[in-house]
Write an enzyme that holds these catalytic residues in place. Structure first.
Site, PDB file in Angstrom:
ATOM      1  N   ASN A 151      26.682  -2.388 -29.120  1.00  0.00           N
ATOM      2  CA  ASN A 151      27.023  -2.185 -27.552  1.00  0.00           C
ATOM      3  C   ASN A 151      26.294  -1.086 -27.016  1.00  0.00           C
ATOM      4  O   ASN A 151      26.224  -0.715 -25.721  1.00  0.00           O
ATOM      5  CB  ASN A 151      28.228  -2.576 -27.109  1.00  0.00           C
ATOM      6  CG  ASN A 151      29.261  -1.510 -27.928  1.00  0.00           C
ATOM      7  OD1 ASN A 151      29.390  -1.497 -28.867  1.00  0.00           O
ATOM      8  ND2 ASN A 151      30.102  -0.720 -27.048  1.00  0.00           N
ATOM      9  N   GLN A 179      27.608  -8.892 -28.134  1.00  0.00           N
ATOM     10  CA  GLN A 179      26.525  -8.634 -27.488  1.00  0.00           C
ATOM     11  C   GLN A 179      25.086  -9.460 -27.521  1.00  0.00           C
ATOM     12  O   GLN A 179      24.183  -9.308 -27.105  1.00  0.00           O
ATOM     13  CB  GLN A 179      26.121  -7.176 -27.447  1.00  0.00           C
ATOM     14  CG  GLN A 179      27.250  -6.085 -27.253  1.00  0.00           C
ATOM     15  CD  GLN A 179      27.162  -5.785 -25.678  1.00  0.00           C
ATOM     16  OE1 GLN A 179      26.240  -6.275 -24.791  1.00  0.00           O
ATOM     17  NE2 GLN A 179      28.094  -5.250 -25.000  1.00  0.00           N
ATOM     18  N   SER A 199      32.403 -13.143 -25.797  1.00  0.00           N
ATOM     19  CA  SER A 199      33.286 -12.905 -24.850  1.00  0.00           C
ATOM     20  C   SER A 199      32.356 -13.369 -23.403  1.00  0.00           C
ATOM     21  O   SER A 199      31.122 -12.927 -23.380  1.00  0.00           O
ATOM     22  CB  SER A 199      33.318 -11.344 -24.621  1.00  0.00           C
ATOM     23  OG  SER A 199      34.474 -11.100 -23.782  1.00  0.00           O
ATOM     24  N   THR A 237      49.293 -21.236 -21.971  1.00  0.00           N
ATOM     25  CA  THR A 237      48.306 -22.471 -21.408  1.00  0.00           C
ATOM     26  C   THR A 237      47.042 -22.129 -21.046  1.00  0.00           C
ATOM     27  O   THR A 237      46.630 -20.851 -20.794  1.00  0.00           O
ATOM     28  CB  THR A 237      49.073 -22.376 -19.928  1.00  0.00           C
ATOM     29  OG1 THR A 237      50.481 -22.830 -20.059  1.00  0.00           O
ATOM     30  CG2 THR A 237      48.242 -23.395 -18.803  1.00  0.00           C
ATOM     31  N   CYS A 323      35.936  10.867 -22.629  1.00  0.00           N
ATOM     32  CA  CYS A 323      36.714  12.104 -22.177  1.00  0.00           C
ATOM     33  C   CYS A 323      38.017  11.978 -22.687  1.00  0.00           C
ATOM     34  O   CYS A 323      38.653  10.997 -22.467  1.00  0.00           O
ATOM     35  CB  CYS A 323      36.626  12.077 -20.746  1.00  0.00           C
ATOM     36  SG  CYS A 323      37.304  13.510 -20.085  1.00  0.00           S
TER      37      CYS A 323
HETATM   38  N1  PLP Z   1      32.594  -5.953 -29.339  1.00  0.00           N
HETATM   39  C1  PLP Z   1      31.402  -5.464 -28.169  1.00  0.00           C
HETATM   40  C2  PLP Z   1      30.062  -5.250 -29.127  1.00  0.00           C
HETATM   41  C3  PLP Z   1      31.652  -5.164 -27.136  1.00  0.00           C
HETATM   42  O1  PLP Z   1      30.470  -4.619 -26.214  1.00  0.00           O
HETATM   43  C4  PLP Z   1      32.752  -5.472 -26.363  1.00  0.00           C
HETATM   44  C5  PLP Z   1      33.036  -5.239 -25.137  1.00  0.00           C
HETATM   45  O2  PLP Z   1      32.316  -4.359 -24.242  1.00  0.00           O
HETATM   46  C6  PLP Z   1      33.770  -5.920 -27.083  1.00  0.00           C
HETATM   47  C7  PLP Z   1      33.810  -6.139 -28.650  1.00  0.00           C
HETATM   48  C8  PLP Z   1      35.245  -6.416 -26.747  1.00  0.00           C
HETATM   49  O3  PLP Z   1      35.173  -7.611 -25.772  1.00  0.00           O
HETATM   50  P1  PLP Z   1      36.375  -7.786 -24.782  1.00  0.00           P
HETATM   51  O4  PLP Z   1      36.309  -7.016 -23.499  1.00  0.00           O
HETATM   52  O5  PLP Z   1      35.979  -9.248 -24.385  1.00  0.00           O
HETATM   53  O6  PLP Z   1      37.559  -7.632 -25.574  1.00  0.00           O
END
Ligand code: PLP
Length: 376
Positions: A151, A179, A199, A237, A323
Site C-alpha cells: 500500500n 490493494q 476492503s 447483525t 509521527c
Molecule cells: N491491508 C492493506 C494493504 C491496506 O492498504 C489496508 C488499508 O489501508 C488494510 C490492510 C486495512 O484495511 P481496513 O482499513 O479495511 O481494515
C-alpha cells in the site's frame, strides 16, 4: 478552492451506482437478515446475492466468502485462529506488510508460542522468495502471510509463485489482497490460497465493510461470538447497506477494469515523465501497480514541509512518514527498504477519476518546493 485527490490507496470516493444502491437499501430494505418474515427474507436474499458476486469475482465458492467490518478484522481473526485451530507453529511474513498484519504478529509473538519469521527484503522492496522456499523445507506447520500489493510503494507480489511454493511445501498461504482486489486479476482457482481479505473502500465502495475468503479445507473459528450470522463465522447483525454497496462497487470495478487500468496507466506514465523535470527524484519500489507512485524528494528546507505545502496548494496526497512523540520518521516500509531518512517521500495514488491536467497542476506546484533541473 480546487482540491485534487491523489490518495486513492487510502480511500476512494463512492461512485454513483454504489450511492444509488446504498440509498435504495437504506430507504427500502431495512429488514434484519436473521428475521424469518418478508422483510428479513428480502434482506437475506440480497446479502446472498452479494456473496455470490464477491465469490464470482475471485473464483471462490459462495460458502467460502464471509462479510466482516474490515480487512483488519479479517486478518486479526485469520492469524490468531490459524494458530489455535490449524496447529500453525510458524508464521512467515515480510516487514513490509500493513500494520494490521505486523501489529497482530507482534501481539501473537508475545502471547503465543508461534515462531514469527520475516523474510529479507531488498532496497526495491522485493521480498526474498528463494528464502521462503528454503525456509519451508523444514517440517514446522507454517502459514505464509504476504500482501498482494504494497500500500505504500505499490510493489506487486508474484502471488502465483508464492502460491506454488506454499503448495509444494504444504504451507497455508494467507494473502492481504486489499490493494489488489478489483484492480489486478485474482482467482483462487488459478492462485490457490488458504485465506484472503478485501476492503470495499479501496474500490469505490463504502468504509467499514470488508470480506474474507476462507478455503473450505482450512476452516478456523470466528473472532466474535454471538448470533449465528455468516454461518457462525461472524456474529453481529449484517451491515446490509455496506454489503450491497461493496457488491455493486466490485461489480463495476470488474466491468470497468480495463478502462480504469488504461486511464491509470496514462496518469502514471504522465506523472513519471513530468517528474523527470525535477532534480534528484527517486521512485521507491519496483514492479509497481500503476495506481501507486511513491516519490522520494531530495532533502531541502522547502521539502521538509512538502505534505503541508501540497495540501495548502490544493493537493491531497499521503506522506511516507509516521509521527511518534512529535518526531517524524520514515514509515516502517521506507525504513526497511533503506530509504535515506533525510529525504521526503510522498505517495501519490491514482484512480480512473484523475486527469492528465490534474497531474500537470501537481507538477507545477511541486516545482515551488523542490529543485528543478536546469537544462529543461
Ligand atoms: N491491508 C492493506 C494493504 C491496506 O492498504 C489496508 C488499508 O489501508 C488494510 C490492510 C486495512 O484495511 P481496513 O482499513 O479495511 O481494515
Amino acid at each position: 478552492m480546487r482540491h485534487i485527490y491523489l490518495d486513492h490507496a487510502s480511500t476512494t470516493p463512492l461512485i454513483e451506482p454504489v450511492i444509488s444502491e446504498m440509498t435504495t437499501v437504506m430507504r427500502e430494505h431495512f429488514g434484519n437478515a436473521s428475521s424469518i418474515h418478508h422483510h428479513g427474507r428480502q434482506a437475506k436474499m440480497m446479502i446472498e446475492n452479494a456473496r455470490k458476486t464477491i465469490a464470482n469475482a475471485i473464483g471462490a465458492s459462495i460458502g467460502e466468502i464471509f462479510f466482516c467490518s474490515s480487512a483488519t478484522e479479517a486478518h486479526n481473526m485469520i492469524l490468531t485462529n490459524a494458530i489455535k485451530d490449524l496447529n500453525v507453529k510458524r508464521i512467515i511474513s515480510s516487514p513490509l506488510e500493513h500494520h494490521c498484519i505486523i501489529h497482530t504478529l507482534e501481539h501473537l509473538s508475545k502471547t503465543t508460542e508461534v515462531e514469527i519469521v520475516y523474510l529479507s527484503v531488498d532496497n526495491k522492496g522485493n521480498v526474498d522468495l528463494d528464502q521462503l522456499d528454503s525456509l519451508l523445507r523444514s517440517e514446522a506447520k507454517t502459514l505464509v502471510s504476504l500482501m498482494y500489493v504494497n500500500n505504500e510503494i505499490g510493489n506487486v507480489l508474484q502471488i502465483n509463485r508464492v502460491s506454488q511454493i506454499c503448495k509444494e511445501h504444504g504451507a497455508l498461504f494467507h494473502c492481504d489482497s486489499v490493494q489488489g482486489i478489483g484492480k489486478l486479476s485474482l482467482d483462487v482457482n488459478i492462485t490457490p490460497m488458504a485465506f484472503l481479505a478485501g476492503s470495499a473502500h479501496k474500490f469505490n465502495g463504502p468504509k467499514g465493510i470488508g470480506f474474507f475468503y476462507m478455503n473450505s479445507n482450512n476452516i478456523i473459528s470466528p473472532l466474535l461470538y454471538g448470533g449465528a450470522q455468516e454461518r457462525n463465522m461472524r456474529a453481529g447483525t449484517e451491515n446490509i447497506i455496506g454489503i450491497m454497496g461493496m457488491s455493486v462497487a466490485l461489480e463495476v470495478a470488474l466491468e470497468e477494469r480495463e478502462m480504469r487500468a488504461k486511464q491509470v496507466s496514462l496518469i502514471n506514465q504522465h506523472m513519471r515523465s513530468r517528474l523527470t523535470e525535477l532534480d534528484d527524484i527517486i521512485i521507491n519500489g519496483t514492479d509497481q501497480i500503476d495506481n501507486i507512485l511513491s516519490v522520494s524528494f531530495p532533502a531541502t528546507q522547502k521539502v521538509d514541509m512538502l505534505m503541508f505545502n501540497l495540501d495548502i496548494s490544493g493537493i491531497s496526497a499521503s506522506s511516507g512518514s509516521a509521527c511518534s512523540s512529535g518526531i517524524e520518521h520514515d514509515s516502517h516500509v521506507l525504513q526497511h527498504i533503506g530509504h535515506p531518512p533525510e529525504r521526503k517521500t510522498i505517495r501519490f495514488s491514482f484512480s480512473h477519476l484523475n486527469t492528465i491536467e490534474e497531474i500537470d497542476f501537481v507538477i507545477d506546484k511541486l516545482k515551488n518546493f523542490t529543485p528543478v533541473k536546469e537544462n529543461i
